[in-house]
Motif scaffolding. Structure first.
Motif, PDB file in Angstrom:
ATOM      1  N   SER A   8      -4.452  10.135   0.834  1.00 22.90           N
ATOM      2  CA  SER A   8      -3.946   8.795   1.135  1.00 22.90           C
ATOM      3  C   SER A   8      -4.248   7.930  -0.085  1.00 22.90           C
ATOM      4  N   TYR A   9      -4.008   6.631   0.002  1.00 25.62           N
ATOM      5  CA  TYR A   9      -4.276   5.804  -1.180  1.00 25.62           C
ATOM      6  C   TYR A   9      -4.899   4.470  -0.797  1.00 25.62           C
ATOM      7  N   TYR A  10      -5.514   3.832  -1.790  1.00 23.78           N
ATOM      8  CA  TYR A  10      -6.246   2.592  -1.587  1.00 23.78           C
ATOM      9  C   TYR A  10      -5.321   1.437  -1.203  1.00 23.78           C
ATOM     10  N   ALA A  11      -5.768   0.664  -0.242  1.00 26.76           N
ATOM     11  CA  ALA A  11      -5.108  -0.621   0.047  1.00 26.76           C
ATOM     12  C   ALA A  11      -5.298  -1.554  -1.148  1.00 26.76           C
ATOM     13  N   PHE A  14      -8.562  -3.691  -2.346  1.00 25.36           N
ATOM     14  CA  PHE A  14      -9.704  -3.188  -3.108  1.00 25.36           C
ATOM     15  C   PHE A  14      -9.647  -3.579  -4.582  1.00 25.36           C
ATOM     16  N   HIS A  64     -13.249   9.925   4.851  1.00 23.55           N
ATOM     17  CA  HIS A  64     -13.988  10.514   5.968  1.00 23.55           C
ATOM     18  C   HIS A  64     -13.125  11.288   6.960  1.00 23.55           C
ATOM     19  N   ARG A  68      -8.480  15.088   5.286  1.00 26.34           N
ATOM     20  CA  ARG A  68      -8.245  14.220   4.125  1.00 26.34           C
ATOM     21  C   ARG A  68      -9.177  14.660   3.002  1.00 26.34           C
ATOM     22  N   ASP A  71      -8.574  10.082  -1.887  1.00 26.42           N
ATOM     23  CA  ASP A  71      -7.893   8.787  -1.810  1.00 26.42           C
ATOM     24  C   ASP A  71      -7.506   8.393  -3.232  1.00 26.42           C
TER      25      ASP A  71
ATOM     26  N   PRO B  63     -13.187   2.524   5.294  1.00 22.90           N
ATOM     27  CA  PRO B  63     -12.220   3.430   4.670  1.00 22.90           C
ATOM     28  C   PRO B  63     -11.386   2.702   3.602  1.00 22.90           C
ATOM     29  N   HIS B  64     -10.563   3.456   2.854  1.00 25.69           N
ATOM     30  CA  HIS B  64      -9.732   2.890   1.786  1.00 25.69           C
ATOM     31  C   HIS B  64      -8.279   2.651   2.190  1.00 25.69           C
ATOM     32  N   ALA B  65      -7.793   3.380   3.172  1.00 27.13           N
ATOM     33  CA  ALA B  65      -6.352   3.363   3.473  1.00 27.13           C
ATOM     34  C   ALA B  65      -5.913   2.024   4.054  1.00 27.13           C
ATOM     35  N   ARG B  68      -6.510   0.328   7.684  1.00 25.24           N
ATOM     36  CA  ARG B  68      -7.673   0.972   8.297  1.00 25.24           C
ATOM     37  C   ARG B  68      -8.871   0.050   8.147  1.00 25.24           C
TER      38      ARG B  68
END
Lengths: 102, 102
Positions: A8-11, A14, A64, A68, A71, B63-65, B68
């Motif tokens: 998945s990827y970072y929002a 961040f 986590h 997965r 990220d 979490p990073h997504a 989330r």
């Protein structure tokens, strides 16, 4: 070291926040979070659905959730066509280990 | 502090691993990862789909997504019926802040 699983990827929220390595997260850099690889390790991440790949530097810890494995920063996610899907299967291969790491 | 978003939960492989707070992750404890709340904060997590809730202690980061907001321990996830779905919308409410934290 090779590994298969989901990415998945970072929002975007961040942007400017400190990662577990101490480096600041920037969406435009090719970085990633992995749970065990040493910080600084370079990993090739391949999306088998479109055969695109990107090299990223491990700078953070996570994710986590079950299945997965990584990220990705927004730039890395875009390179392999992950942004629309949000989550996609990937294959990881270490292309440069950190000196002294196993 | 209240927050709405999606929750997921820890894979079993984290059993025995150290969290960002220094505490060891145990699937049978009611703990969670949140990106900003101080370690030790107690949060009520409610699943509006079934009106079940659980109180958890923040012990880790993530979490990073996108979208989330929290990663729950397996026990906490089971309490609110999250294990089958894997991801579900939740509402968070701090019920005990850490002394000195804002």
């Amino acid at each position: 070291f090779t590994q298969a699983g989901q990415a998945s990827y970072y929002a975007d929220k961040f942007n400017g926040k400190k990662t577990a390595s101490g480096a600041t997260y920037r969406p435009g850099k090719r970085t990633a979070a992995h749970n065990t690889l040493p910080f600084g390790t370079i990993v090739r991440v391949t999306n088998p659905r479109n055969h695109r790949s990107v090299k990223v530097k491990i700078t953070d810890r996570g994710p986590h959730a079950k299945g997965r494995v990584i990220d990705l920063s927004r730039k890395a996610a875009r390179r392999i066509g992950l942004v629309q899907a949000g989550v996609a299967p990937v294959q990881l291969k270490v292309v440069r280990a950190m000196p002294g790491s196993r």
